[in-house]
Design a protein around this motif. Structure first.
Motif, PDB file in Angstrom:
ATOM      1  N   PRO A  45       0.827  -1.210   0.000  1.00 41.90           N
ATOM      2  CA  PRO A  45       0.000   0.000   0.000  1.00 41.90           C
ATOM      3  C   PRO A  45       0.863   1.263   0.000  1.00 41.90           C
ATOM      4  CG  PRO A  45      -0.039  -1.036   2.165  1.00 41.90           C
ATOM      5  CD  PRO A  45       0.722  -1.959   1.244  1.00 41.90           C
ATOM      6  N   GLN A  46       0.293   2.370  -0.450  1.00 39.88           N
ATOM      7  CA  GLN A  46       1.046   3.621  -0.523  1.00 39.88           C
ATOM      8  C   GLN A  46       1.554   4.078   0.835  1.00 39.88           C
ATOM      9  OE1 GLN A  46      -1.357   6.523  -2.530  1.00 39.88           O
ATOM     10  NE2 GLN A  46      -0.881   5.699  -4.546  1.00 39.88           N
ATOM     11  N   ASN A  47       0.800   3.779   1.903  1.00 40.19           N
ATOM     12  CA  ASN A  47       1.230   4.235   3.226  1.00 40.19           C
ATOM     13  C   ASN A  47       2.315   3.349   3.829  1.00 40.19           C
ATOM     14  OD1 ASN A  47      -0.135   1.953   4.121  1.00 40.19           O
ATOM     15  ND2 ASN A  47      -1.770   3.092   5.142  1.00 40.19           N
ATOM     16  N   GLY A  48       2.643   2.222   3.192  1.00 44.27           N
ATOM     17  CA  GLY A  48       3.726   1.360   3.642  1.00 44.27           C
ATOM     18  C   GLY A  48       3.479   0.638   4.955  1.00 44.27           C
ATOM     19  N   ASP A  49       2.207   0.475   5.341  1.00 45.11           N
ATOM     20  CA  ASP A  49       1.883  -0.156   6.626  1.00 45.11           C
ATOM     21  C   ASP A  49       2.233  -1.637   6.686  1.00 45.11           C
ATOM     22  OD1 ASP A  49       0.926   2.204   7.574  1.00 45.11           O
ATOM     23  OD2 ASP A  49      -1.176   1.648   7.568  1.00 45.11           O
ATOM     24  N   GLY A  50       2.127  -2.354   5.564  1.00 46.52           N
ATOM     25  CA  GLY A  50       2.367  -3.793   5.588  1.00 46.52           C
ATOM     26  C   GLY A  50       2.127  -4.416   4.234  1.00 46.52           C
ATOM     27  N   LEU A  51       1.829  -5.714   4.241  1.00 46.83           N
ATOM     28  CA  LEU A  51       1.670  -6.441   2.989  1.00 46.83           C
ATOM     29  C   LEU A  51       0.713  -7.600   3.177  1.00 46.83           C
ATOM     30  CD1 LEU A  51       2.914  -6.180   0.141  1.00 46.83           C
ATOM     31  CD2 LEU A  51       4.658  -7.801   0.847  1.00 46.83           C
ATOM     32  N   LYS A  52      -0.099  -7.878   2.139  1.00 45.11           N
ATOM     33  CA  LYS A  52      -0.974  -9.041   2.115  1.00 45.11           C
ATOM     34  C   LYS A  52      -0.332 -10.122   1.271  1.00 45.11           C
ATOM     35  CE  LYS A  52      -5.499  -7.020   2.780  1.00 45.11           C
ATOM     36  NZ  LYS A  52      -6.852  -6.841   2.258  1.00 45.11           N
ATOM     37  N   PHE A  53      -0.507 -11.347   1.730  1.00 41.35           N
ATOM     38  CA  PHE A  53      -0.024 -12.525   1.011  1.00 41.35           C
ATOM     39  C   PHE A  53      -1.223 -13.409   0.707  1.00 41.35           C
ATOM     40  CE2 PHE A  53       3.421 -10.816   3.425  1.00 41.35           C
ATOM     41  CZ  PHE A  53       4.523 -10.948   2.618  1.00 41.35           C
ATOM     42  N   PHE A  54      -1.322 -13.888  -0.527  1.00 41.49           N
ATOM     43  CA  PHE A  54      -2.494 -14.633  -0.982  1.00 41.49           C
ATOM     44  C   PHE A  54      -2.165 -16.094  -1.254  1.00 41.49           C
ATOM     45  CE2 PHE A  54      -3.030 -10.197  -2.060  1.00 41.49           C
ATOM     46  CZ  PHE A  54      -4.310  -9.935  -1.607  1.00 41.49           C
ATOM     47  N   ASP A  55      -3.069 -16.955  -0.822  1.00 34.49           N
ATOM     48  CA  ASP A  55      -2.973 -18.392  -1.066  1.00 34.49           C
ATOM     49  C   ASP A  55      -3.887 -18.730  -2.229  1.00 34.49           C
ATOM     50  OD1 ASP A  55      -2.711 -21.155  -0.930  1.00 34.49           O
ATOM     51  OD2 ASP A  55      -4.119 -21.353   0.734  1.00 34.49           O
ATOM     52  N   VAL A  56      -3.320 -19.066  -3.367  1.00 35.59           N
ATOM     53  CA  VAL A  56      -4.130 -19.359  -4.549  1.00 35.59           C
ATOM     54  C   VAL A  56      -4.884 -20.686  -4.413  1.00 35.59           C
ATOM     55  CG1 VAL A  56      -2.738 -17.957  -6.114  1.00 35.59           C
ATOM     56  CG2 VAL A  56      -2.154 -20.353  -5.763  1.00 35.59           C
ATOM     57  N   ASP A  57      -4.442 -21.553  -3.501  1.00 34.99           N
ATOM     58  CA  ASP A  57      -5.094 -22.850  -3.335  1.00 34.99           C
ATOM     59  C   ASP A  57      -6.400 -22.778  -2.552  1.00 34.99           C
ATOM     60  OD1 ASP A  57      -3.100 -24.153  -4.751  1.00 34.99           O
ATOM     61  OD2 ASP A  57      -1.918 -24.544  -2.944  1.00 34.99           O
ATOM     62  N   SER A  58      -6.546 -21.775  -1.682  1.00 37.10           N
ATOM     63  CA  SER A  58      -7.735 -21.780  -0.822  1.00 37.10           C
ATOM     64  C   SER A  58      -8.451 -20.442  -0.747  1.00 37.10           C
ATOM     65  CB  SER A  58      -7.351 -22.195   0.609  1.00 37.10           C
ATOM     66  OG  SER A  58      -6.616 -21.155   1.235  1.00 37.10           O
ATOM     67  N   ASP A  59      -8.083 -19.469  -1.556  1.00 32.65           N
ATOM     68  CA  ASP A  59      -8.717 -18.160  -1.500  1.00 32.65           C
ATOM     69  C   ASP A  59      -8.559 -17.530  -0.115  1.00 32.65           C
ATOM     70  OD1 ASP A  59     -10.156 -15.941  -2.441  1.00 32.65           O
ATOM     71  OD2 ASP A  59     -12.041 -16.760  -1.700  1.00 32.65           O
ATOM     72  N   GLY A  60      -7.424 -17.790   0.517  1.00 33.48           N
ATOM     73  CA  GLY A  60      -7.148 -17.200   1.821  1.00 33.48           C
ATOM     74  C   GLY A  60      -6.067 -16.142   1.705  1.00 33.48           C
ATOM     75  N   GLU A  61      -5.903 -15.379   2.782  1.00 38.75           N
ATOM     76  CA  GLU A  61      -4.882 -14.342   2.784  1.00 38.75           C
ATOM     77  C   GLU A  61      -4.328 -14.135   4.180  1.00 38.75           C
ATOM     78  OE1 GLU A  61      -7.189 -10.150   3.161  1.00 38.75           O
ATOM     79  OE2 GLU A  61      -7.577 -11.255   1.303  1.00 38.75           O
ATOM     80  N   ILE A  62      -3.094 -13.664   4.212  1.00 39.72           N
ATOM     81  CA  ILE A  62      -2.432 -13.280   5.452  1.00 39.72           C
ATOM     82  C   ILE A  62      -2.008 -11.831   5.291  1.00 39.72           C
ATOM     83  CG2 ILE A  62      -0.488 -13.671   7.012  1.00 39.72           C
ATOM     84  CD1 ILE A  62      -0.407 -16.579   5.994  1.00 39.72           C
ATOM     85  N   ASN A  63      -2.364 -11.013   6.269  1.00 36.76           N
ATOM     86  CA  ASN A  63      -2.028  -9.600   6.249  1.00 36.76           C
ATOM     87  C   ASN A  63      -1.079  -9.321   7.410  1.00 36.76           C
ATOM     88  OD1 ASN A  63      -2.055  -6.890   5.638  1.00 36.76           O
ATOM     89  ND2 ASN A  63      -4.148  -6.540   6.336  1.00 36.76           N
ATOM     90  N   VAL A  64       0.117  -8.841   7.109  1.00 34.86           N
ATOM     91  CA  VAL A  64       1.125  -8.522   8.121  1.00 34.86           C
ATOM     92  C   VAL A  64       1.342  -7.019   8.070  1.00 34.86           C
ATOM     93  CG1 VAL A  64       3.489  -8.897   8.923  1.00 34.86           C
ATOM     94  CG2 VAL A  64       2.260 -10.754   7.760  1.00 34.86           C
ATOM     95  N   TYR A  65       1.162  -6.338   9.211  1.00 37.45           N
ATOM     96  CA  TYR A  65       1.314  -4.886   9.190  1.00 37.45           C
ATOM     97  C   TYR A  65       1.580  -4.318  10.582  1.00 37.45           C
ATOM     98  CZ  TYR A  65      -3.623  -4.830  10.673  1.00 37.45           C
ATOM     99  OH  TYR A  65      -4.803  -5.038  11.336  1.00 37.45           O
ATOM    100  N   GLY A  66       2.082  -3.116  10.584  1.00 39.32           N
ATOM    101  CA  GLY A  66       2.267  -2.351  11.797  1.00 39.32           C
ATOM    102  C   GLY A  66       1.325  -1.171  11.768  1.00 39.32           C
ATOM    103  N   ALA A  67       1.004  -0.655  12.954  1.00 42.70           N
ATOM    104  CA  ALA A  67       0.126   0.508  13.034  1.00 42.70           C
ATOM    105  C   ALA A  67       0.322   1.189  14.380  1.00 42.70           C
ATOM    106  CB  ALA A  67      -1.338   0.095  12.873  1.00 42.70           C
ATOM    107  N   PHE A  68       0.115   2.498  14.367  1.00 42.52           N
ATOM    108  CA  PHE A  68       0.105   3.214  15.626  1.00 42.52           C
ATOM    109  C   PHE A  68      -1.230   2.957  16.312  1.00 42.52           C
ATOM    110  CE2 PHE A  68       3.256   5.762  13.247  1.00 42.52           C
ATOM    111  CZ  PHE A  68       4.321   5.581  14.119  1.00 42.52           C
ATOM    112  N   ASN A  69      -1.198   2.857  17.615  1.00 43.60           N
ATOM    113  CA  ASN A  69      -2.392   2.590  18.407  1.00 43.60           C
ATOM    114  C   ASN A  69      -3.248   3.847  18.454  1.00 43.60           C
ATOM    115  OD1 ASN A  69      -4.310   1.960  20.338  1.00 43.60           O
ATOM    116  ND2 ASN A  69      -2.844   1.092  21.783  1.00 43.60           N
ATOM    117  N   VAL A  70      -4.418   3.807  17.826  1.00 46.00           N
ATOM    118  CA  VAL A  70      -5.318   4.957  17.808  1.00 46.00           C
ATOM    119  C   VAL A  70      -5.891   5.249  19.189  1.00 46.00           C
ATOM    120  CG1 VAL A  70      -5.915   4.681  15.376  1.00 46.00           C
ATOM    121  CG2 VAL A  70      -7.302   3.546  17.118  1.00 46.00           C
ATOM    122  N   MET A  71      -5.693   4.328  20.125  1.00 48.13           N
ATOM    123  CA  MET A  71      -6.176   4.511  21.493  1.00 48.13           C
ATOM    124  C   MET A  71      -5.048   4.965  22.425  1.00 48.13           C
ATOM    125  SD  MET A  71      -9.173   3.682  20.687  1.00 48.13           S
ATOM    126  CE  MET A  71     -10.062   3.735  22.213  1.00 48.13           C
ATOM    127  N   GLY A  72      -3.967   5.505  21.878  1.00 45.94           N
ATOM    128  CA  GLY A  72      -2.829   5.925  22.695  1.00 45.94           C
ATOM    129  C   GLY A  72      -1.964   4.726  23.028  1.00 45.94           C
TER     130      GLY A  72
END
Length: 164
Positions: free
Chosen positions: A49-76
């Protein structure tokens, strides 16, 4: 004696069927937040993504995905508040929350929606406040749950990242 050796070899071999071996994993490290996790080597990386937060990985065998990312805590630095914030987002999206578990520096959530399953683990470094959070999220078809169990276990255990 030969039969005993054969049975031992067979049981060891069967223990690994359907479980990716160490060589079957690729390590992803997010350049913006330093979030690190291992995903199956044959999963295909999506576009960053443009914001560089992380990356999604797709499994073509099962229509599944893994999303790995970092983020600032919006709750402080309130980890429980952040968990509640995400739970509400999932509920508003039609997900039924299943298991929840947490510790001082992490939480996990599982959920289901129709024929889809979701597992999320969020954590921050042990010596850090909860201002920067590292995430790994798994979304996959319910009928592939058995196959995805090893992905979830390994991927969630590999999640790591630095303090801000």
């Amino acid at each position: 004696m030969h039969m005993r050796q054969f049975l031992i070899a067979l049981s060891v071999s069967l223990a690994f069927i359907g479980t990716p071996l160490a060589a079957d994993w690729q390590t992803y490290q997010n350049p913006r937040f330093g979030t690190v996790a291992e995903v199956p080597a044959d999963f295909i990386a999506g576009e960053e993504p443009q914001n560089g937060d992380g990356l999604k990985f797709f499994d073509v065998d099962s229509d599944g995905e893994i999303n790995v990312y970092g983020a600032f805590n919006v709750m402080g630095d309130d980890l429980a508040g952040y968990r509640d914030f995400l739970l509400q987002i999932y509920k508003d999206g039609g997900w039924t929350i299943g298991r929840e578990n947490s510790g001082d520096t992490w939480f996990m959530v599982s959920a289901k929606r129709e024929d889809r399953r979701l597992f999320l683990r969020v954590e921050h470094g042990a010596g850090c406040a909860a201002e920067l959070l590292h995430h790994i999220e798994f979304r996959y078809p319910a009928d592939a749950q058995k196959r995805w169990q090893s992905f979830i276990k390994h991927g969630a255990e590999s999640l790591d990242g630095p303090c801000p």
